[in-house]
Design a protein around this motif. Sequence first.
Motif, PDB file in Angstrom:
ATOM      1  N   VAL A 167       0.851  -1.185   0.000  1.00  0.00           N
ATOM      2  CA  VAL A 167       0.000   0.000   0.000  1.00  0.00           C
ATOM      3  C   VAL A 167       0.887   1.235   0.000  1.00  0.00           C
ATOM      4  CG1 VAL A 167      -1.925  -1.129   1.187  1.00  0.00           C
ATOM      5  CG2 VAL A 167      -0.135  -0.003   2.532  1.00  0.00           C
ATOM      6  N   GLN A 181      -1.575   5.224   2.971  1.00  0.00           N
ATOM      7  CA  GLN A 181      -2.528   4.163   3.276  1.00  0.00           C
ATOM      8  C   GLN A 181      -2.053   3.335   4.467  1.00  0.00           C
ATOM      9  OE1 GLN A 181      -2.701   2.203  -0.545  1.00  0.00           O
ATOM     10  NE2 GLN A 181      -4.616   3.220  -1.111  1.00  0.00           N
ATOM     11  N   ALA A 182      -0.750   3.143   4.562  1.00  0.00           N
ATOM     12  CA  ALA A 182      -0.202   2.398   5.698  1.00  0.00           C
ATOM     13  C   ALA A 182      -0.470   3.126   7.006  1.00  0.00           C
ATOM     14  CB  ALA A 182       1.308   2.190   5.513  1.00  0.00           C
ATOM     15  N   THR A 211      -4.188   3.057   7.888  1.00  0.00           N
ATOM     16  CA  THR A 211      -4.573   1.746   8.408  1.00  0.00           C
ATOM     17  C   THR A 211      -4.175   1.630   9.873  1.00  0.00           C
ATOM     18  OG1 THR A 211      -4.287   0.723   6.230  1.00  0.00           O
ATOM     19  CG2 THR A 211      -4.310  -0.750   8.123  1.00  0.00           C
ATOM     20  N   LYS A 214      -4.635  -4.284   0.075  1.00  0.00           N
ATOM     21  CA  LYS A 214      -4.823  -3.119  -0.797  1.00  0.00           C
ATOM     22  C   LYS A 214      -6.223  -2.543  -0.636  1.00  0.00           C
ATOM     23  CE  LYS A 214      -2.858  -2.702  -4.805  1.00  0.00           C
ATOM     24  NZ  LYS A 214      -1.706  -1.847  -4.485  1.00  0.00           N
ATOM     25  N   GLY A 268      -6.332  -0.723   2.717  1.00  0.00           N
ATOM     26  CA  GLY A 268      -5.670   0.574   2.613  1.00  0.00           C
ATOM     27  C   GLY A 268      -6.511   1.582   1.871  1.00  0.00           C
ATOM     28  N   THR A 286      -9.337   2.717   4.347  1.00  0.00           N
ATOM     29  CA  THR A 286      -8.902   3.543   5.473  1.00  0.00           C
ATOM     30  C   THR A 286      -8.407   4.916   5.042  1.00  0.00           C
ATOM     31  OG1 THR A 286      -6.672   2.553   5.432  1.00  0.00           O
ATOM     32  CG2 THR A 286      -8.306   1.557   6.910  1.00  0.00           C
ATOM     33  N   GLU A 287      -7.815   5.033   3.845  1.00  0.00           N
ATOM     34  CA  GLU A 287      -7.322   6.344   3.418  1.00  0.00           C
ATOM     35  C   GLU A 287      -8.476   7.308   3.147  1.00  0.00           C
ATOM     36  OE1 GLU A 287      -5.135   6.724  -0.179  1.00  0.00           O
ATOM     37  OE2 GLU A 287      -6.600   5.655  -1.405  1.00  0.00           O
ATOM     38  N   ALA A 325       0.854  -2.780  10.199  1.00  0.00           N
ATOM     39  CA  ALA A 325       0.227  -2.039   9.101  1.00  0.00           C
ATOM     40  C   ALA A 325       1.285  -1.311   8.281  1.00  0.00           C
ATOM     41  CB  ALA A 325      -0.794  -1.045   9.642  1.00  0.00           C
ATOM     42  N   THR A 328       3.843  -0.966   3.503  1.00  0.00           N
ATOM     43  CA  THR A 328       4.048   0.234   2.703  1.00  0.00           C
ATOM     44  C   THR A 328       4.902  -0.020   1.456  1.00  0.00           C
ATOM     45  OG1 THR A 328       4.901   2.508   2.735  1.00  0.00           O
ATOM     46  CG2 THR A 328       6.084   0.891   4.056  1.00  0.00           C
ATOM     47  N   SER A 360      -8.771  -2.661  11.061  1.00  0.00           N
ATOM     48  CA  SER A 360      -7.314  -2.759  11.213  1.00  0.00           C
ATOM     49  C   SER A 360      -6.915  -3.932  12.095  1.00  0.00           C
ATOM     50  CB  SER A 360      -6.754  -1.455  11.778  1.00  0.00           C
ATOM     51  OG  SER A 360      -6.835  -0.430  10.818  1.00  0.00           O
TER      52      SER A 360
END
Length: 471
Positions: A65, A69-70, A73, A217, A220, A223-224, A299, A303, A389
């Motif tokens: 991700v 995004q990491a 998460t 993916k 991520g 959550t973003e 999480a 990345t 998560s």
Amino acid sequence: MELIASINGAINGVVWGPPMLILLVGAGILLTIRTTGVQFRKFGYALKNTIGKIFKKTDAGEGEVTPFQAVTTALAATVGTGNIAGITAAVTLGGPGSIFWLWVTALIGMCTKYSEVLLAVKFRERNELGDWVGGPMYYIKNGLGKNWKWLGAIFCIFGALAAFGIGNAVQVGNITSSINTVITAFNPDFAGQSTVNLVLGIILAILAAIVLLGGIKRLGSVTEKLIPIMAVVYIVACLVVCFANIAYWPAIFRDIFAGAFSPSGVTGGAVGSMMLVITWGVKRGVFSNEAGLGSAPMAHAATSEKDPVRQGLYGIFEVFMDTIVICTLSGLTVLCGFYAGGLDGMMEYGVQGNTSLNAAALGTVFGAKGGAIIIALCLALFAFSTVLSWGMYGTRCCEFLLGTKAIKPYQVIFIIIIVVGATMELSLAWDIADTLNGLMAIPNLIALVGLSGVVVKETKDYFNNRAKNYD
């Protein structure tokens, strides 16, 4: 059952008591000293290279991700009900001074989280599915050496089991409770809570299944989008209340600093000793941002960022956003409502408060029903993001123990637990999960101390040599 509850209570008292809090903070102090305060020296650099680049398009390959995004998460797990209910409990049981010690814990925790994330990226692996996997179990195995793999396994046993409770059922229970509170606010005689809870549990299970079974993916990607929305809603609502009561700020901040060292002068002795104030501030800080527990590195390990230090900067930002910003606003909002007289008869120092105080504080500006709706919405979003998560955290722990073949069975059980958590009261099971959550910290802290030299070496090398390649 009483014997089990008694044993768990004794262990929990140690796990979440002063000894563990001292270890968590102590590890943070050690890392801060060894890195010469990287979280302070490079704070501006960290913000510039994290939040300052969130709108920069970044591509992530298969099984990984983007850096943002990491961190979202990880924030999805750390920004939870503890940011609302937990801080309210700290303020009522520890007084305003607990917020000061919350800040101290966060400032130290920034270095702990930075170190965890750095190590997670440095010692991560590709699994059989092609995904990046990492976290305490991997930097224990690959950093401390294969002879220490058993310690990573212990971390994973605690993590995989804790995910069912503290990262799942407890969060779902908070969602159903908050929704029922809103329904009751509009219809005090409503008696269909059990049906509502079942329906909510099924809906949440379906949504979680769609996200979790879609892989890292998809998690991520969700959550973003979810984290910024829920954070903005809550932050804006709290800021409105705080600025509406700006006249009380001098008194509030005076009591925060005075109460940190002389609680009786602020609360009339209701919260007891200074040690109690420190304990509640530190405990809520650690519980909220999870620095040192070892959860968030799992999480961050996914990345697409190749440089461990650059992803570690997101650890600094993560603690800052979770604790310095969101937790502080929660505490200030409740205190503004209290000082403005909006919590008369509801709040008393020395008596644990709950989210009804947050709702009432917001209600001083948005009205009683408006405050209840805002808190219910934020709690639901915060708690559900935590479920997502922790579903990934538990999966990673199970995978380390049993291999990739165990991923789907674990996720199916995790999704079923969502319905259980929405419909049943299993307080002992959740209390045990809370204890397991704290026990995760022990293997992680051993690894952080043992690998602190690696953190120092990577940090020096980056800022002396590699940083110029990104400027």
